[in-house]
Structures are given as C-alpha cells and as structure tokens.
Enzyme design. Structure first.
Site, PDB file in Angstrom:
ATOM      1  N   LYS A 195      24.751   9.259 -33.074  1.00  0.00           N
ATOM      2  CA  LYS A 195      24.203   8.536 -34.236  1.00  0.00           C
ATOM      3  C   LYS A 195      23.473   9.527 -35.126  1.00  0.00           C
ATOM      4  O   LYS A 195      22.601  10.264 -34.644  1.00  0.00           O
ATOM      5  CB  LYS A 195      23.237   7.445 -33.781  1.00  0.00           C
ATOM      6  CG  LYS A 195      23.936   6.251 -33.173  1.00  0.00           C
ATOM      7  CD  LYS A 195      22.966   5.119 -32.876  1.00  0.00           C
ATOM      8  CE  LYS A 195      23.742   3.888 -32.401  1.00  0.00           C
ATOM      9  NZ  LYS A 195      24.606   4.141 -31.239  1.00  0.00           N
ATOM     10  N   ASP A 226      28.850   7.419 -34.882  1.00  0.00           N
ATOM     11  CA  ASP A 226      28.679   5.965 -34.860  1.00  0.00           C
ATOM     12  C   ASP A 226      28.285   5.417 -36.231  1.00  0.00           C
ATOM     13  O   ASP A 226      27.623   6.095 -37.018  1.00  0.00           O
ATOM     14  CB  ASP A 226      27.556   5.575 -33.889  1.00  0.00           C
ATOM     15  CG  ASP A 226      27.984   5.613 -32.428  1.00  0.00           C
ATOM     16  OD1 ASP A 226      29.186   5.752 -32.139  1.00  0.00           O
ATOM     17  OD2 ASP A 226      27.086   5.491 -31.573  1.00  0.00           O
ATOM     18  N   ARG A 252      37.290   4.770 -35.928  1.00  0.00           N
ATOM     19  CA  ARG A 252      36.982   3.637 -35.041  1.00  0.00           C
ATOM     20  C   ARG A 252      36.622   2.438 -35.905  1.00  0.00           C
ATOM     21  O   ARG A 252      35.743   2.512 -36.750  1.00  0.00           O
ATOM     22  CB  ARG A 252      35.805   3.974 -34.130  1.00  0.00           C
ATOM     23  CG  ARG A 252      35.407   2.805 -33.208  1.00  0.00           C
ATOM     24  CD  ARG A 252      33.991   2.969 -32.632  1.00  0.00           C
ATOM     25  NE  ARG A 252      33.873   4.161 -31.825  1.00  0.00           N
ATOM     26  CZ  ARG A 252      32.691   4.755 -31.562  1.00  0.00           C
ATOM     27  NH1 ARG A 252      31.574   4.264 -32.061  1.00  0.00           N
ATOM     28  NH2 ARG A 252      32.655   5.833 -30.822  1.00  0.00           N
ATOM     29  N   ALA A 276      27.511  -4.252 -35.281  1.00  0.00           N
ATOM     30  CA  ALA A 276      26.524  -4.779 -34.336  1.00  0.00           C
ATOM     31  C   ALA A 276      25.179  -5.090 -34.980  1.00  0.00           C
ATOM     32  O   ALA A 276      24.290  -5.600 -34.321  1.00  0.00           O
ATOM     33  CB  ALA A 276      26.321  -3.769 -33.209  1.00  0.00           C
ATOM     34  N   ARG A 305      21.126  -5.215 -28.939  1.00  0.00           N
ATOM     35  CA  ARG A 305      22.346  -5.541 -29.706  1.00  0.00           C
ATOM     36  C   ARG A 305      23.391  -6.189 -28.802  1.00  0.00           C
ATOM     37  O   ARG A 305      24.099  -7.108 -29.214  1.00  0.00           O
ATOM     38  CB  ARG A 305      22.899  -4.284 -30.390  1.00  0.00           C
ATOM     39  CG  ARG A 305      22.046  -3.823 -31.564  1.00  0.00           C
ATOM     40  CD  ARG A 305      22.756  -2.806 -32.447  1.00  0.00           C
ATOM     41  NE  ARG A 305      23.012  -1.550 -31.764  1.00  0.00           N
ATOM     42  CZ  ARG A 305      22.127  -0.568 -31.611  1.00  0.00           C
ATOM     43  NH1 ARG A 305      20.906  -0.691 -32.093  1.00  0.00           N
ATOM     44  NH2 ARG A 305      22.452   0.544 -30.984  1.00  0.00           N
ATOM     45  N   ALA A 337      22.327  -9.733 -28.218  1.00  0.00           N
ATOM     46  CA  ALA A 337      22.446 -10.543 -29.431  1.00  0.00           C
ATOM     47  C   ALA A 337      23.887 -10.955 -29.689  1.00  0.00           C
ATOM     48  O   ALA A 337      24.153 -11.979 -30.320  1.00  0.00           O
ATOM     49  CB  ALA A 337      21.905  -9.761 -30.626  1.00  0.00           C
ATOM     50  N   GLU A 338      24.839 -10.158 -29.174  1.00  0.00           N
ATOM     51  CA  GLU A 338      26.245 -10.412 -29.408  1.00  0.00           C
ATOM     52  C   GLU A 338      26.746 -11.672 -28.716  1.00  0.00           C
ATOM     53  O   GLU A 338      27.763 -12.230 -29.081  1.00  0.00           O
ATOM     54  CB  GLU A 338      27.007  -9.267 -28.754  1.00  0.00           C
ATOM     55  CG  GLU A 338      27.892  -8.543 -29.643  1.00  0.00           C
ATOM     56  CD  GLU A 338      27.838  -7.077 -29.277  1.00  0.00           C
ATOM     57  OE1 GLU A 338      27.495  -6.303 -30.166  1.00  0.00           O
ATOM     58  OE2 GLU A 338      28.093  -6.731 -28.118  1.00  0.00           O
TER      59      GLU A 338
HETATM   60  C1  FAD Z   1      33.854   1.336 -28.281  1.00  0.00           C
HETATM   61  C2  FAD Z   1      32.933   0.606 -29.189  1.00  0.00           C
HETATM   62  C3  FAD Z   1      32.162   1.322 -30.082  1.00  0.00           C
HETATM   63  C4  FAD Z   1      31.307   0.661 -30.950  1.00  0.00           C
HETATM   64  N1  FAD Z   1      30.609   1.387 -31.870  1.00  0.00           N
HETATM   65  C5  FAD Z   1      29.854   0.730 -32.786  1.00  0.00           C
HETATM   66  C6  FAD Z   1      29.214   1.424 -33.841  1.00  0.00           C
HETATM   67  O1  FAD Z   1      29.301   2.659 -33.979  1.00  0.00           O
HETATM   68  N2  FAD Z   1      28.456   0.710 -34.711  1.00  0.00           N
HETATM   69  C7  FAD Z   1      28.325  -0.654 -34.611  1.00  0.00           C
HETATM   70  O2  FAD Z   1      27.647  -1.255 -35.441  1.00  0.00           O
HETATM   71  N3  FAD Z   1      28.924  -1.331 -33.609  1.00  0.00           N
HETATM   72  C8  FAD Z   1      29.678  -0.670 -32.710  1.00  0.00           C
HETATM   73  N4  FAD Z   1      30.300  -1.390 -31.718  1.00  0.00           N
HETATM   74  C9  FAD Z   1      29.928  -2.807 -31.473  1.00  0.00           C
HETATM   75  C10 FAD Z   1      30.784  -3.758 -32.260  1.00  0.00           C
HETATM   76  O3  FAD Z   1      30.474  -3.623 -33.633  1.00  0.00           O
HETATM   77  C11 FAD Z   1      30.529  -5.212 -31.817  1.00  0.00           C
HETATM   78  O4  FAD Z   1      29.173  -5.506 -31.995  1.00  0.00           O
HETATM   79  C12 FAD Z   1      30.918  -5.495 -30.384  1.00  0.00           C
HETATM   80  O5  FAD Z   1      32.032  -4.759 -29.986  1.00  0.00           O
HETATM   81  C13 FAD Z   1      31.232  -6.972 -30.174  1.00  0.00           C
HETATM   82  O6  FAD Z   1      32.302  -7.365 -30.982  1.00  0.00           O
HETATM   83  P1  FAD Z   1      33.782  -7.679 -30.445  1.00  0.00           P
HETATM   84  O7  FAD Z   1      34.709  -7.032 -31.395  1.00  0.00           O
HETATM   85  O8  FAD Z   1      33.923  -7.246 -29.057  1.00  0.00           O
HETATM   86  O9  FAD Z   1      33.965  -9.219 -30.650  1.00  0.00           O
HETATM   87  P2  FAD Z   1      33.142 -10.468 -30.164  1.00  0.00           P
HETATM   88  O10 FAD Z   1      33.692 -11.602 -30.958  1.00  0.00           O
HETATM   89  O11 FAD Z   1      31.681 -10.220 -30.208  1.00  0.00           O
HETATM   90  O12 FAD Z   1      33.578 -10.600 -28.658  1.00  0.00           O
HETATM   91  C14 FAD Z   1      34.867 -11.003 -28.234  1.00  0.00           C
HETATM   92  C15 FAD Z   1      34.821 -11.259 -26.737  1.00  0.00           C
HETATM   93  O13 FAD Z   1      34.517 -10.052 -26.047  1.00  0.00           O
HETATM   94  C16 FAD Z   1      33.595 -10.265 -25.002  1.00  0.00           C
HETATM   95  N5  FAD Z   1      32.320  -9.600 -25.338  1.00  0.00           N
HETATM   96  C17 FAD Z   1      31.984  -9.049 -26.515  1.00  0.00           C
HETATM   97  N6  FAD Z   1      30.769  -8.478 -26.496  1.00  0.00           N
HETATM   98  C18 FAD Z   1      30.303  -8.685 -25.265  1.00  0.00           C
HETATM   99  C19 FAD Z   1      29.115  -8.324 -24.620  1.00  0.00           C
HETATM  100  N7  FAD Z   1      28.130  -7.651 -25.230  1.00  0.00           N
HETATM  101  N8  FAD Z   1      28.965  -8.695 -23.327  1.00  0.00           N
HETATM  102  C20 FAD Z   1      29.941  -9.364 -22.682  1.00  0.00           C
HETATM  103  N9  FAD Z   1      31.101  -9.727 -23.251  1.00  0.00           N
HETATM  104  C21 FAD Z   1      31.282  -9.406 -24.520  1.00  0.00           C
HETATM  105  C22 FAD Z   1      33.461 -11.735 -24.887  1.00  0.00           C
HETATM  106  O14 FAD Z   1      34.455 -12.180 -24.026  1.00  0.00           O
HETATM  107  C23 FAD Z   1      33.722 -12.199 -26.304  1.00  0.00           C
HETATM  108  O15 FAD Z   1      34.140 -13.518 -26.382  1.00  0.00           O
HETATM  109  C24 FAD Z   1      31.198  -0.745 -30.872  1.00  0.00           C
HETATM  110  C25 FAD Z   1      31.985  -1.454 -29.983  1.00  0.00           C
HETATM  111  C26 FAD Z   1      32.857  -0.817 -29.164  1.00  0.00           C
HETATM  112  C27 FAD Z   1      33.710  -1.623 -28.255  1.00  0.00           C
END
Ligand code: FAD
Length: 308
Positions: A99, A133, A183, A188, A288, A291-292
């Site tokens: 970051k 990030d 990516r 988040a 974060r 909160a997700e």
């Molecule tokens: C490899 C990676 C790198 C990332 N880097 C960044 C970044 O640099 N900056 C940034 O702002 N965000 C980053 N994120 C976070 C991202 O922005 C989301 O906040 C996060 O991935 C949740 O979104 P989702 O796409 O999984 O969908 P969602 O709709 O949130 O989740 C879909 C499904 O995935 C599962 N799931 C999701 N999150 C969780 C959890 N926390 N615990 C358990 N199950 C869960 C559940 O089954 C959910 O129904 C990153 C995420 C990943 C995977």
C-alpha cells in the site's frame, strides 16, 4: 454494502480498537484472515499454499503511515522479505502487495515513491513482482500515478482498481495495454455516492463492464473476487474476448475466504493467487473483512463471547 458504512465508521473509534485488541479471543478471529505476525509465519503460509498449487501475494499489514521512519522501515521489511522468498525458492509463485500509504505516500509522495521503487527493485532481484493495492478514492490519482512512474523502470508492477468507483471503467481503458498487470476488485472502502456505486447490483455491473475491458485488452487481468457469478463471467468473457497469444487471466482471493473454491479453480487449470496479509497492524484489514459480510460480524461477536 448497507451494513458496511456503519461498521467502518465504528471501526474508527479508539475505544472499539482497544476493546478488540484487548479481547483474548480476538487472536482466533484474526488468525482466520491473517497468516501471522512475522516473516516466518508469512513464509510458512506461502509454502503451504504453493504446495497446494496456488500462487500467493504477501501483504505486510500497515496503512496510513504518518511517520517517515516507519515508512522507511516498511520498505526495508519488504526488501528483507523478498530476499527470504528468493532464498526459500518461493519466487516467482509468491509476489508481494504493497500500500502506498504504508510507504508514507500520504506524508510525502516522494518518500512513498522512493520506498515503492526499492520494493520493486527487490522484487525484480528476487525474480518476482509487486502489486500496488488500491486504497480509498482520495488516493486513486496519486496511486495510479505512482504505478505509472514505477512501470517506466519495472514494467510488471501491478495496478489495482476498484469497480465500485465510477471512474474505474475509464481507468481500465487506460490500463489495458500490453503486459499491464491489473487486479480488478469490487473495492473495500466505504465511499460516497458522488464517486461510487453503492448498490450491490450496480457494483457487480460495473465489475462486469471493467472485466470485459480488461479481458479484451492486452494485459494480464487479475480477477480478484469471491463472487461466484463474476468468477463464472470471467471464464465466459475470456473465451469470447481474450486476444490470441495474450496471457490468460488469473483469479485472486483472500486468505481465509472460500479456500475450497481456490482449490477447485486451480484443479481446473486456472492460475489462482491467494492474497495473504501478515504483520501486527491487522486492525484496519480485519475491520474491512468484517464489514464485507454480516456473517463475519456474527462470527466475530460469537468469538468475543457475545450471547447474541
Ligand atoms: C486478492 C484480493 C485483493 C484485493 N485487493 C484490494 C485492494 O487493493 N483494494 C481494495 O479496496 N479492496 C481489495 N480487495 C477487496 C475487495 O475489494 C472486496 O472488498 C472483497 O473481495 C469482497 O468482494 P467480493 O468481490 O469477494 O464480493 P462479495 O459480494 O463481497 O462476496 C461474494 C461472496 O464471497 C464470499 N466472501 C466475500 N468476502 C468474504 C469475507 N470477507 N469473508 C467470508 N466470505 C466472503 C461470500 O461467500 C460472498 O457471498 C481485494 C480482494 C481480493 C480477493
């Protein structure tokens, strides 16, 4: 999305931070999402994941550094980690994520860039890559400018964009050039409607549009999501849009989230990279993740001993 804003607002409270950090069971909750506190724990997690056929991106936790000495120490820690990864034979399967704010970019953009250059040089020496990030929208211009500056010397530095931001489709167009590692995540951070889509469906639709742009481009799309509909869509868009001869996309997921799906995709032949945070500064990251997903808050409250 609805529950996220109050949880992230509460997370800024000093009292809550003390309560969480002091609660004896917190460590159990932290362990689900964080590999451990030091390099040895990070290497152990990386070894275990690569043994399962997964790639890894290690993230030394920390953000919003307001102390120049700490920012320099963070860059030093990444440099040392990268040497250890190379010595352990874990590169190129293991890369690092960083970051800009942890490297002091908010304090002084030149300090942040200087730290990022040192990390990128160490990654190259170790035979691997670094991905920068995405943080909240107030940092997006500066972070993408830093990535562009780094790429002049280190072409394989990865960029990260968040589909929840209205600007991201345009950013994807700018970033979809040859060799560009991008990516795509949903985002988040709690963002205002002036700059971000706030409904789940709108964020997913934006993600789909951004993904189509990256898949049709000549870079390396890194599909960071756990969302089954978007994972399916990635496969279909790749079949339809991916130009011949360009690298396939990779999937990315978080440590502790949908591990069985990570293995399933890898077994089906996809490149799957697990984002593995480690270090003692886990508070912001953990908040974060909670909160997700409301279920994570319940998991957390149960661990704290709350009878509800
Ligand atoms: C490899 C990676 C790198 C990332 N880097 C960044 C970044 O640099 N900056 C940034 O702002 N965000 C980053 N994120 C976070 C991202 O922005 C989301 O906040 C996060 O991935 C949740 O979104 P989702 O796409 O999984 O969908 P969602 O709709 O949130 O989740 C879909 C499904 O995935 C599962 N799931 C999701 N999150 C969780 C959890 N926390 N615990 C358990 N199950 C869960 C559940 O089954 C959910 O129904 C990153 C995420 C990943 C995977």
């Amino acid at each position: 999305v609805l529950a996220r804003t109050p949880i992230l607002a509460a997370a800024r409270s000093r009292r809550l931070r003390h309560l969480v950090a002091a609660a004896p069971v917190t460590s159990e909750v932290v362990r689900r999402f964080v590999a451990g506190e030091d390099d040895a724990a990070a290497l152990a997690a990386a070894r275990a994941l690569t043994a399962r056929g997964l790639a890894v991106s290690l993230d030394l936790l920390g953000e919003d550094t307001t102390d120049a000495a700490l920012a320099t120490a963070t860059a030093d820690a990444y440099v040392a980690l990268l040497r250890r990864l190379a010595d352990a034979g874990l590169t190129p399967a293991v890369e690092v994520s960083v970051k800009m704010s942890a490297l002091g970019a908010r304090l002084d953009p030149a300090l942040g860039l200087e730290g990022a250059r040192r990390v990128a040089a160490a990654a190259r020496d170790a035979g691997t890559t670094v991905t920068v990030d995405a943080e909240d929208h107030t940092t997006t211009d500066a972070t993408l400018a830093a990535v562009a500056a780094l790429r002049r010397d280190f072409a394989d530095v990865g960029a990260v964009v968040a589909a929840q931001l209205r600007r991201t489709e345009a950013d994807c167009r700018d970033l979809a050039g040859p060799g560009s590692r991008v990516r795509l995540c949903k985002g988040a951070y709690a963002e205002p409607p002036s700059v971000a889509f706030t409904g789940r469906a709108q964020v997913s639709a934006s993600y789909a549009r951004c993904l189509a742009i990256l898949m049709a481009g000549r870079g390396r799309p890194m599909v960071a999501t756990h969302d089954p509909a978007l994972i399916d869509l990635a496969g279909r868009l790749a079949d339809r849009l991916r130009p011949a001869g360009e690298p396939p996309h990779e999937f990315q997921m978080l440590y502790g989230v949908r591990a069985a799906e990570q293995d399933r995709l890898a077994a089906a032949g996809a490149c799957v990279r697990v984002y593995v945070p480690y270090g003692s500064e886990w508070y912001g990251y953990l908040m974060r993740r909670l909160a997700e997903r409301p279920a994570n808050v319940l998991f957390f409250l149960r661990a704290l001993g709350d009878p509800s």
